[in-house]
Design a protein around this motif. Structure first.
Motif, PDB file in Angstrom:
ATOM      1  N   PHE A  94      -2.669 -14.293 -14.982  1.00 50.33           N
ATOM      2  CA  PHE A  94      -1.939 -13.055 -14.759  1.00 50.33           C
ATOM      3  C   PHE A  94      -2.905 -11.873 -14.767  1.00 50.33           C
ATOM      4  CE2 PHE A  94       1.071 -15.946 -16.775  1.00 50.33           C
ATOM      5  CZ  PHE A  94       2.173 -15.842 -15.931  1.00 50.33           C
ATOM      6  N   VAL A  95      -2.843 -11.067 -13.728  1.00 55.13           N
ATOM      7  CA  VAL A  95      -3.542  -9.788 -13.726  1.00 55.13           C
ATOM      8  C   VAL A  95      -2.479  -8.731 -13.986  1.00 55.13           C
ATOM      9  CG1 VAL A  95      -4.884  -8.138 -12.394  1.00 55.13           C
ATOM     10  CG2 VAL A  95      -5.363 -10.582 -12.203  1.00 55.13           C
ATOM     11  N   ASP A  96      -2.437  -8.258 -15.223  1.00 56.53           N
ATOM     12  CA  ASP A  96      -1.363  -7.358 -15.641  1.00 56.53           C
ATOM     13  C   ASP A  96      -1.881  -5.928 -15.669  1.00 56.53           C
ATOM     14  OD1 ASP A  96       1.129  -6.571 -16.461  1.00 56.53           O
ATOM     15  OD2 ASP A  96       0.726  -6.906 -18.581  1.00 56.53           O
ATOM     16  N   SER A  97      -2.111  -5.406 -14.484  1.00 52.34           N
ATOM     17  CA  SER A  97      -2.655  -4.061 -14.349  1.00 52.34           C
ATOM     18  C   SER A  97      -2.387  -3.572 -12.938  1.00 52.34           C
ATOM     19  CB  SER A  97      -4.164  -4.060 -14.628  1.00 52.34           C
ATOM     20  OG  SER A  97      -4.771  -2.889 -14.145  1.00 52.34           O
ATOM     21  N   PRO A  98      -1.477  -2.617 -12.770  1.00 50.91           N
ATOM     22  CA  PRO A  98      -1.252  -2.085 -11.417  1.00 50.91           C
ATOM     23  C   PRO A  98      -2.524  -1.535 -10.779  1.00 50.91           C
ATOM     24  CG  PRO A  98       0.484  -1.357 -12.918  1.00 50.91           C
ATOM     25  CD  PRO A  98      -0.568  -2.026 -13.765  1.00 50.91           C
ATOM     26  N   LEU A  99      -3.396  -0.948 -11.595  1.00 55.47           N
ATOM     27  CA  LEU A  99      -4.634  -0.403 -11.044  1.00 55.47           C
ATOM     28  C   LEU A  99      -5.530  -1.512 -10.522  1.00 55.47           C
ATOM     29  CD1 LEU A  99      -6.556   1.896 -10.448  1.00 55.47           C
ATOM     30  CD2 LEU A  99      -7.315   1.827 -12.837  1.00 55.47           C
ATOM     31  N   THR A 100      -5.670  -2.587 -11.295  1.00 55.74           N
ATOM     32  CA  THR A 100      -6.476  -3.715 -10.830  1.00 55.74           C
ATOM     33  C   THR A 100      -5.914  -4.285  -9.538  1.00 55.74           C
ATOM     34  OG1 THR A 100      -7.049  -4.258 -13.110  1.00 55.74           O
ATOM     35  CG2 THR A 100      -7.427  -5.965 -11.468  1.00 55.74           C
ATOM     36  N   THR A 101      -4.596  -4.330  -9.433  1.00 57.62           N
ATOM     37  CA  THR A 101      -3.958  -4.820  -8.215  1.00 57.62           C
ATOM     38  C   THR A 101      -4.370  -3.963  -7.020  1.00 57.62           C
ATOM     39  OG1 THR A 101      -2.069  -5.610  -9.508  1.00 57.62           O
ATOM     40  CG2 THR A 101      -1.744  -5.322  -7.129  1.00 57.62           C
ATOM     41  N   ARG A 102      -4.335  -2.655  -7.179  1.00 60.85           N
ATOM     42  CA  ARG A 102      -4.707  -1.762  -6.075  1.00 60.85           C
ATOM     43  C   ARG A 102      -6.185  -1.911  -5.711  1.00 60.85           C
ATOM     44  NH1 ARG A 102      -2.947   4.243  -6.778  1.00 60.85           N
ATOM     45  NH2 ARG A 102      -3.676   4.215  -4.613  1.00 60.85           N
ATOM     46  N   VAL A 103      -7.035  -2.010  -6.729  1.00 60.16           N
ATOM     47  CA  VAL A 103      -8.464  -2.166  -6.462  1.00 60.16           C
ATOM     48  C   VAL A 103      -8.718  -3.472  -5.711  1.00 60.16           C
ATOM     49  CG1 VAL A 103     -10.702  -2.575  -7.557  1.00 60.16           C
ATOM     50  CG2 VAL A 103      -9.231  -0.715  -8.373  1.00 60.16           C
ATOM     51  N   SER A 104      -8.058  -4.549  -6.131  1.00 60.67           N
ATOM     52  CA  SER A 104      -8.262  -5.846  -5.479  1.00 60.67           C
ATOM     53  C   SER A 104      -7.841  -5.794  -4.020  1.00 60.67           C
ATOM     54  CB  SER A 104      -7.481  -6.933  -6.230  1.00 60.67           C
ATOM     55  OG  SER A 104      -7.999  -7.103  -7.536  1.00 60.67           O
ATOM     56  N   GLU A 105      -6.797  -5.025  -3.713  1.00 61.44           N
ATOM     57  CA  GLU A 105      -6.377  -4.871  -2.320  1.00 61.44           C
ATOM     58  C   GLU A 105      -7.452  -4.168  -1.492  1.00 61.44           C
ATOM     59  OE1 GLU A 105      -2.756  -2.773  -2.931  1.00 61.44           O
ATOM     60  OE2 GLU A 105      -1.559  -4.593  -3.288  1.00 61.44           O
ATOM     61  N   ILE A 106      -8.158  -3.210  -2.104  1.00 60.34           N
ATOM     62  CA  ILE A 106      -9.218  -2.485  -1.397  1.00 60.34           C
ATOM     63  C   ILE A 106     -10.420  -3.391  -1.150  1.00 60.34           C
ATOM     64  CG2 ILE A 106     -10.880  -0.582  -1.623  1.00 60.34           C
ATOM     65  CD1 ILE A 106      -8.686   0.959  -3.128  1.00 60.34           C
ATOM     66  N   TYR A 107     -10.649  -4.355  -2.040  1.00 59.07           N
ATOM     67  CA  TYR A 107     -11.831  -5.212  -1.896  1.00 59.07           C
ATOM     68  C   TYR A 107     -11.915  -5.848  -0.514  1.00 59.07           C
ATOM     69  CZ  TYR A 107     -14.175  -5.337  -6.437  1.00 59.07           C
ATOM     70  OH  TYR A 107     -14.929  -5.020  -7.524  1.00 59.07           O
ATOM     71  N   GLY A 108     -10.783  -6.270   0.015  1.00 56.73           N
ATOM     72  CA  GLY A 108     -10.803  -6.888   1.345  1.00 56.73           C
ATOM     73  C   GLY A 108     -11.180  -5.937   2.456  1.00 56.73           C
ATOM     74  N   GLN A 109     -11.121  -4.623   2.186  1.00 55.06           N
ATOM     75  CA  GLN A 109     -11.454  -3.609   3.189  1.00 55.06           C
ATOM     76  C   GLN A 109     -12.933  -3.211   3.165  1.00 55.06           C
ATOM     77  OE1 GLN A 109      -8.844  -0.236   2.480  1.00 55.06           O
ATOM     78  NE2 GLN A 109      -7.127  -1.581   1.960  1.00 55.06           N
ATOM     79  N   ILE A 110     -13.667  -3.654   2.140  1.00 53.34           N
ATOM     80  CA  ILE A 110     -15.061  -3.214   1.971  1.00 53.34           C
ATOM     81  C   ILE A 110     -15.979  -4.425   1.803  1.00 53.34           C
ATOM     82  CG2 ILE A 110     -14.470  -0.943   1.047  1.00 53.34           C
ATOM     83  CD1 ILE A 110     -14.947  -2.071  -1.768  1.00 53.34           C
TER      84      ILE A 110
END
Length: 447
Positions: free
Chosen positions: A264-280
């Motif tokens: 479980f990744v229980d962090s909305p911020l981590t979720t958003r950062v992980s989504e950006i990873y695919g863009q960079i």
């Protein structure tokens, strides 16, 4: 040129340094203080933000970027120069910081406590986004009288150290330097020989343990805890560290080193950062890029689940059986990790694994030091879970890597380190002939 250090002097947070030449004022980072020094964020700037001409941001961590919105709030009108990945990643970091400030205000009002000031607001983040100017690595940029070049610092995706030149003089500002043994990011570049080098010193008093030993211990902790039916609680920074932990959990699973369990990744911020990873994707190591090219997410274990709502977060603590829970904040200064610790610390089958720096005096430092009980959210909590600190995961260069990076530099000012770490590194640098100073707040250096 004249350099004045206005932050991270004797602390590892609050990075902020002012460079002046021919009436032009360039700010290198403007970060928030964290941990014991957090109250310093409420003090005013020692300079007038309206008179700053430009800001250069080394990377997206809050302790380097977290007070830039306040610059805008107090009248700054210039640009913020950084790499494109940094500008993408810093946005959710700042939005999350604002959300936490607003929650603190609501909590104070509810409990009829003194209401803290909102240091900046949504309009200031919009200004930050509008004024951000991407600068590629290795492409010199003229900013006022300065010639500025960003080079890879290997600390975060898009992190940079800064080389500034003017009239035949050179300043190098390290930002935060990465750990060369990491697999997910490229190694830091080396700097040119400078007239003055402003260097971080976070781990200036000790080298990191061999990274392979850290991975072996991490896998052993996971196997021992998961096989025993326990939960592994990992406080982690939302940016870089959480994704690196996911990278190795996925690898361990693929190689059969650990049982496959819910992650479980229980962090909305981590979720958003992980989504950006695919863009960079270009900001990562060749190994990580090779996974992406094959259509494989290198940061996704088999049973990975990102939780978004508070209700989902609460449900994790009600689940039986083994699991891995990664939650923020990494320094335990707030966030969902506190709820998980309060719930899971009393059970001896569980484990808490620290994979990042814990400031002295904070809850993380207490747990690592064996303190029990500890106070969490107003409650006394017994500590029966096993506590591990895996320093090898650090995203910072260790002492030996700092010495290597500074090998050719002759005049060095040390920032971004507690005094013991700075003094230890200074002794080693002086022993090989370098002129070394420990930065003090408001101290000026001619270049």
């Amino acid at each position: 040129m004249k350099l004045t250090t206005w932050g991270a002097c004797g602390t590892v947070t609050g990075s902020c340094h002012l460079l002046e030449h021919r009436g032009f004022r360039l700010l290198l980072d403007c970060g928030a203080y964290q941990g014991e020094a957090e109250e310093r964020n409420r003090a005013g700037f020692a300079f007038d933000p309206r008179q700053i001409d430009a800001v250069v941001l080394s990377h997206a961590h809050l302790d380097h970027a977290g007070r830039i919105p306040r610059l805008f709030h107090e009248g700054y009108q210039g640009r913020v120069y950084a790499t494109a990945p940094t500008l993408k990643l810093v946005r959710p970091i700042l939005e999350d910081a604002l959300k936490l400030m607003k929650e603190d205000i609501r909590r104070a009002r509810r409990k009829k406590l003194p209401v803290p000031e909102l240091l900046w607001d949504d309009a200031d983040i919009r200004l930050f986004n509008e004024r951000g100017k991407p600068v590629p690595y290795y492409s010199p940029r003229k900013i006022g009288p300065f010639r500025l070049t960003l080079k890879n610092a290997g600390h975060l995706p898009g992190s940079a150290f800064v080389e500034v030149q003017a009239e035949g003089r050179t300043l190098v500002f390290s930002g935060d330097l990465g750990n060369r043994r990491k697999e997910t990011l490229p190694d830091p570049d080396y700097p040119r020989v400078a007239d003055l080098t402003l260097s971080e010193s976070t781990y200036g008093d000790r080298p990191h343990r061999p990274f392979q030993e850290t991975l072996v211990e991490f896998a052993e902790v996971l196997v021992r805890t998961l096989d025993g039916g326990g939960k592994v609680i990992i406080p982690s920074f939302a940016l870089e560290r959480a994704q690196e932990i996911l990278f190795y959990i996925r690898r361990f699973e693929a190689e059969g080193q650990i049982p496959v369990a819910p992650v479980f990744v229980d962090s909305p911020l981590t979720t958003r950062v992980s989504e950006i990873y695919g863009q960079i994707q270009d900001a990562f190591s060749p190994l990580v890029q090779s996974f992406y090219r094959r259509g494989v997410d290198p940061f996704a274990p088999a049973r990975l689940r990102y939780t978004r709502s508070v209700e989902e977060s609460k449900q994790i603590n009600e689940l039986g059986g083994p699991a891995i829970i990664i939650a923020g904040s990494g320094m335990l200064s707030g966030g969902r990790i506190l709820h998980h610790l309060r719930h899971h610390l009393p059970q001896p089958e569980n484990a808490v694994v620290f994979v990042g720096y814990q400031p002295r005096g904070g809850l993380g430092h207490q747990l690592i030091s064996g303190v029990t009980p500890v106070r969490i959210m107003g409650h006394e909590v017994a500590v029966r879970a096993r506590v591990y600190s895996l320093g090898g995961f650090s995203g910072h260069a260790g002492r030996d890597e700092l010495l290597d990076w500074l090998a050719a530099e002759q005049r060095i000012v040390l920032v971004h380190g507690e005094d013991a770490a700075r003094q230890s590194l200074a002794r080693r640098l002086r022993a090989r002939g370098a002129r070394v100073s420990l930065a003090r707040l408001g101290q000026g250096y001619e270049i």
